[in-house]
Structures are given as structure tokens and as C-alpha cells.
Design an enzyme around this catalytic site. Structure first.
Site, PDB file in Angstrom:
ATOM      1  CB  CYS A   1      -0.988   0.017   1.203  1.00 19.87           C
ATOM      2  SG  CYS A   1      -2.009  -1.169   1.353  1.00 19.87           S
TER       3      CYS A   1
ATOM      4  NE  ARG B   1       4.668   1.750  -0.192  1.00 19.93           N
ATOM      5  CZ  ARG B   1       5.701   1.619   0.530  1.00 19.93           C
ATOM      6  NH1 ARG B   1       6.934   1.604  -0.216  1.00 19.93           N
ATOM      7  NH2 ARG B   1       5.601   1.136   1.771  1.00 19.93           N
TER       8      ARG B   1
ATOM      9  CD1 TRP C   1      -0.915  -6.470  -3.373  1.00 20.31           C
ATOM     10  CD2 TRP C   1      -0.788  -6.867  -1.116  1.00 20.31           C
ATOM     11  NE1 TRP C   1      -0.307  -7.574  -3.068  1.00 20.31           N
ATOM     12  CE2 TRP C   1      -0.621  -7.999  -1.657  1.00 20.31           C
ATOM     13  CE3 TRP C   1      -0.909  -7.041   0.343  1.00 20.31           C
ATOM     14  CZ2 TRP C   1      -0.145  -9.168  -1.212  1.00 20.31           C
ATOM     15  CZ3 TRP C   1      -0.763  -8.193   0.910  1.00 20.31           C
ATOM     16  CH2 TRP C   1      -0.611  -9.245   0.210  1.00 20.31           C
TER      17      TRP C   1
ATOM     18  CG  ASN D   1       1.855   0.998   4.234  1.00 25.19           C
ATOM     19  OD1 ASN D   1       2.977   1.329   4.274  1.00 25.19           O
ATOM     20  ND2 ASN D   1       1.353  -0.255   4.072  1.00 25.19           N
ATOM     21  N   GLY D   2      -0.254  -0.786   6.479  1.00 25.66           N
ATOM     22  CA  GLY D   2      -0.146  -1.760   7.683  1.00 25.66           C
ATOM     23  C   GLY D   2      -1.212  -2.587   7.995  1.00 25.66           C
TER      24      GLY D   2
ATOM     25  CD  GLU E   1      15.725 -13.622  -9.378  1.00 23.00           C
ATOM     26  OE1 GLU E   1      15.244 -14.024  -8.049  1.00 23.00           O
ATOM     27  OE2 GLU E   1      15.515 -12.718  -9.596  1.00 23.00           O
TER      28      GLU E   1
ATOM     29  CE  LYS F   1      12.424 -11.525 -11.012  1.00 24.73           C
ATOM     30  NZ  LYS F   1      13.162 -11.396  -9.999  1.00 24.73           N
TER      31      LYS F   1
ATOM     32  CD  GLU G   1       8.701 -11.543  -9.640  1.00 22.64           C
ATOM     33  OE1 GLU G   1       8.280 -11.014  -8.632  1.00 22.64           O
ATOM     34  OE2 GLU G   1       9.758 -11.708  -9.732  1.00 22.64           O
TER      35      GLU G   1
ATOM     36  CG  HIS H   1      17.099 -37.643  -6.610  1.00 27.61           C
ATOM     37  ND1 HIS H   1      17.639 -39.127  -6.317  1.00 27.61           N
ATOM     38  CD2 HIS H   1      18.371 -37.119  -7.128  1.00 27.61           C
ATOM     39  CE1 HIS H   1      19.020 -38.998  -6.331  1.00 27.61           C
ATOM     40  NE2 HIS H   1      19.399 -38.085  -6.824  1.00 27.61           N
TER      41      HIS H   1
ATOM     42  CE  LYS I   1      10.769  -3.102  -6.356  1.00 23.07           C
ATOM     43  NZ  LYS I   1      11.495  -4.244  -7.012  1.00 23.07           N
TER      44      LYS I   1
HETATM   45  C1  F6R Z   1      11.061 -10.822  -7.148  1.00 23.96           C
HETATM   46  C2  F6R Z   1      10.896  -9.785  -5.987  1.00 23.96           C
HETATM   47  C3  F6R Z   1      10.514 -10.188  -4.445  1.00 23.96           C
HETATM   48  C4  F6R Z   1      11.340  -9.353  -3.394  1.00 23.96           C
HETATM   49  C5  F6R Z   1      11.219  -9.867  -1.973  1.00 23.96           C
HETATM   50  C6  F6R Z   1      12.155  -9.176  -0.897  1.00 23.96           C
HETATM   51  O1  F6R Z   1      11.154 -10.119  -7.994  1.00 23.96           O
HETATM   52  O2  F6R Z   1      11.106  -8.536  -6.030  1.00 23.96           O
HETATM   53  O3  F6R Z   1      10.625 -11.625  -4.244  1.00 23.96           O
HETATM   54  O4  F6R Z   1      12.905  -9.760  -3.699  1.00 23.96           O
HETATM   55  O5  F6R Z   1       9.861  -9.422  -1.652  1.00 23.96           O
HETATM   56  O6  F6R Z   1      11.870  -7.850  -0.993  1.00 23.96           O
HETATM   57  P1  F6R Z   1      13.066  -6.862  -0.252  1.00 23.96           P
HETATM   58  O7  F6R Z   1      14.319  -7.264  -1.299  1.00 23.96           O
HETATM   59  O8  F6R Z   1      12.649  -5.531  -0.686  1.00 23.96           O
HETATM   60  O9  F6R Z   1      13.303  -7.252   0.776  1.00 23.96           O
END
Ligand code: F6R
Length: 606
Positions: free
Chosen positions: A2, A27, A74, A100-101, A478, A482, A485, A501, A601
Site C-alpha cells: 500500500c 506498492r 494491496w 498502510n499496515g 531466480e 521471474k 511472477e 530424484h 513491490k
Molecule cells: C521478486 C521480488 C521479491 C522481493 C522480495 C524481497 O522479483 O521482487 O521476491 O525480492 O519481496 O524484497 P526486498 O528485497 O525488498 O526485501
């Protein structure tokens, strides 16, 4: 999670707040709203869905005024509907609030408020705040906020405007980020710096327990018990171009392309006259025999590479923990353990909780963060900045490669402090690092055509598997993250040696497998894994050296990557085609790469 914003000053709050929401939408973006104080009234506009829905609502039903608050959501409590969108008001139209929270005791508060006659119009935890404020309000908004704070449990940053207080915003913070911004005759609040631009020239991050009273002319801060607090403002150094998309079609594309420049900047800050610059981390690294990395998501993947670097150079024991697991375990604390949270945002709730747990056990904490004003940075003994600039695309790309480089530099620093790095190895490592920015540029250019073509072909596939060994196992995880998501493809990464396995049962001619096979110590083992997949009719995309004929012979396609001078740094390059692959697949599947569904994010709630 948020985003909140507020503006008070001589200009039109509605348009300033709409731009602020645009900058905060990373956010959360399932609904949005704003409230303007005008002529003794609280004018509210809210809409479910993306920000453009709110913009349509504002175009159809315009509002204007010089003071207001706004929110992009969010959803946690209650579905993403316009009724649940913020701001929320009390029944008498006294006060409007954005938050927010999570208010953890909201049910108990709600029951008590309903018993007192309050009528709730949403399913949110937030709505208790305006009802409480309206009951506490006797003409002094700051006094009302201070009165209700002891009743709230959980985390919050909230801002309130009162119908009979035009030109005034009151805000409070406990556990969720909020910044104050000061311009010429105007004041702003926001969850992040980009939303303060270009009106504020100075900013100050709020501390937990602060209550803030903003008018256009002044920002007055006090603690929850009313003690005056001197807020220290700093100049805003973020440029507007850093938070704009420029000529790119998405922030993700822009941020992938920025990687050479960012890595160069990080290196320039850490190398001088051919030697390592060693930032003071507030602790004696010599005494450290054990490192615990704490992180989530992409940052957790970077931590796994950090373990390899530290083990290789510094020969210390390293654990890599998912923050949400660490915080609920009973980890063993020892005097020679260093805890290292890694976080792009510096606000991830689980990582912050892990940091606080570590500190409560008296373990030193050095964090790697991108946002230097973040809570994680502020609560650490030492900080290693990622210097990646604002990362706005929800999928982390440039922060990930910056994390890899920063972790490599950190491993060298620890190794040197412990007397385990001779000059020759240090020189070789520095030489390899210096070549990286150019190698990133080269790899991005080299792989683009085949990546786009492969994405075209495989975009309809509903699942994908990524395989790798050693550091490339991390790249597999990773790369899979990507793809899932942003393209909503079910994707999973495996250590290639584990594949037989069980998971090999998944292989059919319809399953694309991305196999990380650069020329490293695991190369021949990977080729054998690829043979096993081919023998079962799997479709294979290899990632490896452009002149690797053995690999090319086994694969449907090869994403070419440059080989670094130091093998440990290879994952910094092999991830690049996978970032671009996820981007292209997402676009072919008509997905919004910057705002994937259900995500936000910065995960500032548990
Ligand atoms: C994936 C992504 C998330 C963040 C995770 C941690 O692309 O962005 O998996 O890596 O939410 O976020 P931070 O690094 O801000 O603690």
C-alpha cells in the site's frame, strides 16, 4: 505494501496526488482513492482496479482543493472493491484516513465501536481509525491522534484530514514507512521519495512513535506523549528521470537495461587505485566466524550466492535463512555470528522482524539495502548500500545483480579482515569485477534476438522447469521466479543433480526446460543432465557460452552469455537472458510486467 500520500500547499492537491499514486503504485495496485478537504467537506473518490479507474472516476466527477490524502492499495482485509479502497471516513464525515499496515486488534475495536453506534462501510481493518478519531476529536487533530494511538495494535503509517481543518494533514507512524517532504510553502507526506517529487526539496523519514502536524507553511513533529521532536530534513537527491520510464515501455525493461551503469557505479564506490575500499561496518569483521543471511524472494536467491562467495574467500560458516522462517525459530546466538539481512526495499516485514530478533540476542547486524532511509538500514550496525537507484518494476532485476556484486565485495572484505585473502587473489578478483559492467552490456546485446524468438515460441506453454548446478542452481531459482511472477507461467527451479530424484517424471515434449550450462566446473555434469532430458523428448533451452558446440548440439536454442574472468561471478551474467526471457514471455501473454497481479513491490505486512 500500500502506498499513501498527502499534499497541502498552494497547488491543486488532486493532480499532485494522482501523480504521487502513479509513483507509489508498485506498492499495491488493486484499488485506489483520494480525499480532498474543500469548504468544510471531505470529497472522496475511490475506485477498484488499476489507477486508471480512479483517473476515470476523477474525470467523470472532478474534485479540487489544496489539501488532501491518497492511497493505492494491496488488499489484506477485505476484497479489492471500491468500498474497501481508502480513504475511509467516519459516519459523520468528520475525518478521512489512509493507512498502510495492519491493525491487528481491529475486530475487537470494531465490536466496541459498533456497540457505541458506529456503522462500518467496509471490511477493512483501517476503518476503525476514522471512527476512533471522530470520537476522540475535540477540535485538535493532533490531540485526537495521540489519544487513539495506545488503542491500536499492529503496524501502521496513517494520515488523516479533518473536514473543519482545511490545509492540515496529521500523520502517525508505527512500524510502516512514511516520509515527510518540505517544499516552498507546501508540505507532503508519502510512503516513498519518488512520490514527493518534484514539489518537495527536502525530506525526513518519520520514526516510529512520531505524530506529525503538516500545513503548507510548517511541519511540526511530536512524540506520542506530546514531547516536541526536532525533525532533521535532508535534500532529496533522487532525480525525476530516475523515477520516469523514459523511452522504455516498462520500468522492468528500463531497469534491466540500467544494469551495466549501476554495477559500474557500485564498483566505482568500492574500488580506488586498484584496491578495495572497505566501508566501516561498525563491527570487527576479524572476530566473525559465522554469518547468517536473512532475506525473502529474489534477495534470498542473492543470499545463496553470498554464501558461496563467503565460503570460498573467507572460509566462514554461512547459513541462508528465509526471513519468515528465521523469525519464528529459536535460532542459536553466538558472539562470533554476524547477521546480514538483504533487502532491496529495506522495509520487508519478515526481514525486519528477523533483524530485530537477532539484535534482541545481541548479534551484530550488517545489512545490504538499496533504500538507504529504510528501517532495516536504520536499525543495522552497518550498511552496505546497493546503489541501484529506485527500483520500480515489481520484479527485482537491477537490485538482484547489484546484490550479487555487493555480496562478492563483502566476501572479499571479510576475507581480508580475517587474513585469508592474499594480494594475488584479491587482484584477480578485482580484475574480474572491473570487467563485469562491460560483460553485462555484451551479454544483453548478444542474447536478445534468440531470447525474443524463443519467448515467441514458448509463450503458450503453461509450465517450465529451470535446471542448474552450483551458482547456476540459484540462477535457475531466480529465472523461474521471474517467469512465474510476471508471466504467470508455473515455473520451478531445481538443482540439476536432484532432477532425476522425482521431478524428471514431468518431462514431456510440451515442457520447456531452461538448462544453465556455462563453461564452469559443472559444465560436463550439466551436459549429462541435458542428455537425460533429451532422451525423454524434453524441449531444451541452454544458457551458456556462444561457442559451446556440445551445448548447441543438445539444445533447441541457446541463450549466449559471456564468461566472466572469475567463475563465481557467472550467475551475475546468466540471469540476464532469463530476465529478458520472462519479460518477453509476459508481453506475449499480455501481462502487465510492472504490475503483476496479486503482488506488491514492498512486502511491509507479514
Ligand atoms: C521478486 C521480488 C521479491 C522481493 C522480495 C524481497 O522479483 O521482487 O521476491 O525480492 O519481496 O524484497 P526486498 O528485497 O525488498 O526485501
Amino acid at each position: 505494501m500500500c502506498g499513501i500520500a498527502g499534499y497541502v500547499g498552494p497547488k491543486g492537491a488532486e493532480s499532485i496526488l494522482t501523480v504521487a499514486l502513479e509513483r507509489l503504485k508498485y506498492r499495491g495496485y488493486d484499488s485506489a482513492g483520494l480525499c480532498i478537504v474543500n469548504d468544510g467537506d471531505l470529497l472522496l473518490r475511490r475506485a477498484a482496479g488499476r489507477l486508471r479507474e480512479l483517473e476515470h472516476e476523477l474525470a467523470d466527477h472532478p474534485i479540487s482543493g489544496n489539501c488532501g490524502i491518497a492511497h493505492t492499495r494491496w488488499a489484506t482485509h477485505g476484497a479489492p472493491t471500491s468500498e474497501n479502497a481508502h480513504p475511509h471516513k467516519d459516519g459523520d464525515n468528520t475525518v478521512a484516513v489512509v493507512h498502510n499496515g495492519i491493525i491487528e486488534n481491529h475486530e475487537q475495536l470494531r465490536r466496541a465501536l459498533e456497540a457505541d453506534g458506529a456503522v462500518f462501510n467496509s471490511d477493512t481493518d483501517t476503518e476503525v481509525i476514522p471512527h476512533l478519531l471522530a470520537r476522540a476529536y475535540q477540535g485538535d487533530p493532533v490531540a485526537a491522534v495521540r489519544e487513539i494511538l495506545p488503542k491500536l495494535e499492529g503496524s501502521y503509517a496513517f494520515a488523516a484530514v479533518f473536514a473543519d481543518q482545511p490545509g492540515r494533514i496529521v500523520a502517525a507512524r508505527h512500524g510502516s514507512p512514511l516520509l515527510l517532504g518540505r517544499g516552498k510553502g507546501e508540505s507532503l507526506i508519502a510512503s516513498d521519495i519518488p512520490a514527493l517529487l518534484p514539489h518537495a526539496h527536502e525530506y525526513c523519514p518519520m520514526e516510529d512513535g512520531w505524530v506529525v502536524d503538516c500545513t503548507g507553511q510548517r511541519i511540526v513533529v511530536c512524540s506520542a506523549d506530546g514531547t516536541p521532536v526536532e525533525a532533521e530534513f535532508k535534500p532529496i537527491e533522487v532525480e525525476i528521470t530516475e523515477v520516469s520510464m523514459g523511452d522504455y515501455d516498462s520500468f522492468m525493461a528500463k531497469e534491466i537495461a540500467e544494469q551495466p551503469e549501476i554495477l559500474q557505479r557500485l564498483l566505482d564506490s568500492r574500488l580506488r587505485n586498484g584496491d578495495l575500499v572497505e566501508p566501516d561496518l561498525g563491527i570487527d569483521l576479524k572476530t566473525i566466524n559465522h554469518v547468517v543471511f536473512l532475506a525473502c524472494g529474489t534477495s534470498w536467491h542473492a543470499a545463496m550466492l553470498g554464501k558461496r562467495f563467503l565460503e570460498h574467500y573467507a572460509r566462514v560458516h554461512v547459513e541462508v535463512d528465509i526471513s519468515s522462517e528465521y523469525r519464528y525459530r529459536n535460532p542459536v546466538a553466538s558472539g562470533d555470528t554476524l547477521v546480514v539481512p538483504i533487502s532491496q526495499s529495506g522495509e520487508t516485514a519478515d526481514t525486519l522482524a528477523g533483524l530485530r530478533l537477532a539484535r534482541s540476542m545481541f548479534m551484530p547486524v550488517v545489512s545490504l539495502v538499496n533504500v538507504m532511509d529504510s528501517t532495516i538500514a536504520r536499525e543495522s550496525d552497518g550498511v552496505l548500500p546497493l546503489m541501484a537507484g529506485p527500483e520500480i518494476g515489481v520484479a527485482s532485476t537491477k537490485a538482484y545483480t547489484a546484490q550479487i556484486m555487493a555480496l562478492y565485495l563483502f566476501a572479499l572484505q571479510v576475507a581480508r579482515a580475517k587474513g585469508r585473502l592474499d594480494q594475488e587473489r584479491l587482484n584477480a578478483a578485482i580484475l574480474a569485477l572491473k570487467a563485469i559492467p562491460e560483460q553485462v552490456t555484451e551479454t544483453l546485446a548478444l542474447c536478445e534476438e534468440v531470447v525474443e524468438h524463443t519467448a515467441d515460441l514458448f509463450a503458450p506453454a503453461s509450465a517450465s522447469v529451470f535446471l542448474g548446478r552450483g551458482g547456476e542452481h540459484v540462477t535457475a531459482l531466480e529465472g523461474a521466479l521471474k517467469l512465474k511472477e510476471i508471466a504467470y507461467v508455473f515455473a520451478t527451479g531445481y538443482a540439476a543433480g536432484e532432477f532425476k530424484h522425482g521431478p524428471i517424471a514431468l518431462v514431456t515434449q510440451h515442457l520447456p526446460l531452461v538448462c544453465l550450462c556455462p563453461r564452469d566446473a559443472m559444465h560436463d555434469k550439466m551436459l549429462s543432465n541435458i542428455q537425460e532430458v533429451r532422451a525423454r523428448s524434453g524441449r531444451v533451452v541452454g544458457v551458456g557460452a556462444p561457442d559451446d558446440q556440445a551445448l548447441a548440439d543438445l539444445c533447441d536454442f541457446v541463450f549466449p552469455v559471456v564468461q566472466p574472468q572469475e567463475e563465481l561471478l557467472q550467475p551475475l551474467l546468466t540471469i540476464l537472458p532469463l530476465q529478458r526471457y520472462a519479460y518477453h514471455v509476459a508481453r506475449k501473454r499480455d501481462c502487465d510486467v510492472d504490475q503483476p497481479r496479486n503482488l506488491a513491490k514492498s512486502v511491509t505486512v507479514e
